[in-house]
Design a protein around this motif. Sequence first.
Motif, PDB file in Angstrom:
ATOM      1  N   PHE A  51     -37.020 185.911 144.861  1.00 17.70           N
ATOM      2  CA  PHE A  51     -37.665 184.695 144.369  1.00 17.70           C
ATOM      3  C   PHE A  51     -36.671 183.834 143.594  1.00 17.70           C
ATOM      4  CE2 PHE A  51     -40.666 182.749 141.141  1.00 17.70           C
ATOM      5  CZ  PHE A  51     -41.183 181.809 142.023  1.00 17.70           C
ATOM      6  N   ILE A  52     -35.853 184.432 142.758  1.00 17.67           N
ATOM      7  CA  ILE A  52     -34.842 183.708 141.997  1.00 17.67           C
ATOM      8  C   ILE A  52     -33.852 183.032 142.946  1.00 17.67           C
ATOM      9  CG2 ILE A  52     -32.858 183.998 140.460  1.00 17.67           C
ATOM     10  CD1 ILE A  52     -35.523 183.979 139.012  1.00 17.67           C
ATOM     11  N   ALA A  53     -33.477 183.739 144.006  1.00 16.73           N
ATOM     12  CA  ALA A  53     -32.566 183.155 144.994  1.00 16.73           C
ATOM     13  C   ALA A  53     -33.211 181.959 145.682  1.00 16.73           C
ATOM     14  CB  ALA A  53     -32.161 184.204 146.024  1.00 16.73           C
ATOM     15  N   GLU A  54     -34.514 182.061 145.967  1.00 18.29           N
ATOM     16  CA  GLU A  54     -35.225 180.941 146.591  1.00 18.29           C
ATOM     17  C   GLU A  54     -35.259 179.733 145.662  1.00 18.29           C
ATOM     18  OE1 GLU A  54     -39.555 179.868 148.634  1.00 18.29           O
ATOM     19  OE2 GLU A  54     -39.316 181.737 147.498  1.00 18.29           O
ATOM     20  N   LEU A  55     -35.519 179.969 144.377  1.00 14.00           N
ATOM     21  CA  LEU A  55     -35.572 178.867 143.419  1.00 14.00           C
ATOM     22  C   LEU A  55     -34.194 178.233 143.228  1.00 14.00           C
ATOM     23  CD1 LEU A  55     -38.028 180.200 140.678  1.00 14.00           C
ATOM     24  CD2 LEU A  55     -38.521 178.793 142.679  1.00 14.00           C
TER      25      LEU A  55
END
Length: 269
Positions: free
Chosen positions: A189-193
């Motif tokens: 999720f952090i990578a997506e953001l």
Amino acid sequence: MAIEFCYAERPSSEATVVRAVVGRQCASTRSAFARHRGLRNKDAADALKIAPSTANRLLSMLVYRGFAVQDESHLYFPGPALAEPAIEDTGTRRLVLIVQPHLEEAVRRYGESANLIIRVGTSARFLSTVESPHPLRVGDRQGAVVEARKASGGKALLAELPRKTLERMYLGELAPHDQRMSDAEFDAFIAELAAVRRRGCAFNREAIETGVSAIGVAVHNPSGRGVAALSLSAPSSRFERIVTGGAEQFMRTIAEHVEDDLAGSLSSE
């Protein structure tokens, strides 16, 4: 809850009727929730003095609109929308008025539905919608509440937050049980953001509703804090057409125009 939806057969006036019904009944339902640890269909019928079949339809609509959630034992509990700020709030109403012409511009340009969204915690709430003129379209979602991490506008706003805040929201003890992430899910999720920040926009490709996709961008106040988001949503069969048609840059541009108008309205006070 699946809120982002397409329809060809439901007239837009139905959404207005739904909001009126929810508005009249929500206060009574909130009171009923306060009296029960979990609300049964019969409890709602007794509290509102309506037939059980009518209570069942009402509770289903409250779930649909985010005012209630139902657990596996079929009991109803207060939903995230009961904690959201009302659209009648002065600041929120001003934001809706400022954004309205820009949403209309987006609909004229791409022929798809445009929305104004705010984030409260892990939820994203749709404050207003300007609908597409197409018979098959993404419908009016004003008042709908969805998971911020799944909505394009919600992701655009979550991308503005520091990692520590996101950890508290999705990994900590205060994280909603149904949204708590594993360490691996959180890292993804952090990578997506991070990709959202680099690109300046976020995508929702059928994360909430099959057949519906959206692009969202954040709107900032004069101090640079993300306070709202704009999204353009379309049936997935038409979505790539608007993306290849320059929707990313267009949405970033109208977000900048909204920010200018918002700063102007604050400086004139």
